[in-house]
Design an enzyme around this catalytic site. Structure first.
Site, mmCIF file in Angstrom:
data_model
loop_
_atom_site.group_PDB
_atom_site.id
_atom_site.type_symbol
_atom_site.label_atom_id
_atom_site.label_comp_id
_atom_site.label_asym_id
_atom_site.label_seq_id
_atom_site.Cartn_x
_atom_site.Cartn_y
_atom_site.Cartn_z
ATOM 1 N N LEU A 1 -45.645 65.609 5.510
ATOM 2 C CA LEU A 1 -46.764 66.063 4.691
ATOM 3 C C LEU A 1 -46.880 65.342 3.346
ATOM 4 C CD1 LEU A 1 -46.612 69.874 5.507
ATOM 5 C CD2 LEU A 1 -47.986 68.089 6.597
ATOM 6 N N ASP B 1 -23.354 52.435 5.564
ATOM 7 C CA ASP B 1 -23.351 51.514 6.704
ATOM 8 C C ASP B 1 -22.587 50.231 6.372
ATOM 9 O OD1 ASP B 1 -24.215 50.609 9.359
ATOM 10 O OD2 ASP B 1 -25.480 49.208 8.236
#
Length: 176
Positions: free
Chosen positions: A81, A133
């Site tokens: 949204l 990562d």
């Protein structure tokens, strides 16, 4: 047939209970800025590799910085949204602490009709995930925590900052 939200209802929920994107077309355009933070906890040894750009995958901070910038720009594609915004500036900073943690800060600026808190949060979380990562090959037990908005300015609701004592103790009971 469109159902507008009830005046006393939640802004993103129509009278029938379904979600909708809020109409911001009548809002005044202002300069807006938000800053968010997150912390990645690792070991002092890994932090030394990060600061020397010596990670097996390369310069972890450079990759995380670019990921954070990209995250801010893609917020409306990730958060259902959120309105697409003309991002004016994204700054990603890292504060390396000797104990083995990295404080990640993201500041996002725009001139528009809605705020950039979600863009700052998306930027800081994307930067933190990219940093994780980059280091997971040497520290699978790193932890990301403390993600929150520190400050915002612009718009109808004005400006606010988290008090300094809350910045030092994000796990405390005080809330801004």
């Amino acid at each position: 047939m469109s159902q507008e939200p009830l005046p006393s209802a939640l802004s993103h929920v129509r009278a029938d209970g379904s979600a909708h994107m809020v109409d911001v077309s009548a809002k005044v355009e202002t300069s807006r800025e938000a800053t968010a933070e997150a912390t990645l906890h690792t070991t002092a040894e890994v932090l030394a590799l990060v600061s020397a750009a010596g990670m097996p995958k390369g310069d972890a901070l450079a990759v995380a910085r670019i990921a954070g910038i990209m995250g801010a720009k893609k917020t409306s594609e990730l958060i259902p949204l959120c309105h697409p915004l003309p991002i004016s500036k994204v700054v990603i900073d890292f504060e390396l602490e000797a104990a083995g943690s990295v404080r990640i800060l993201a500041t996002v600026k725009t001139r528009g009709v809605t705020g950039v808190e979600m863009e700052a949060l998306t930027a800081v979380s994307t930067a933190a995930l990219a940093l994780y990562d980059m280091i997971k090959a040497v520290d699978k037990h790193a932890i990301i925590d403390g993600m929150r908005v520190l400050a915002k300015s612009g718009g109808k609701s004005g400006s606010w900052n988290i008090a300094p004592q809350q910045q030092e103790n994000p796990q405390g009971e005080l809330r801004a």
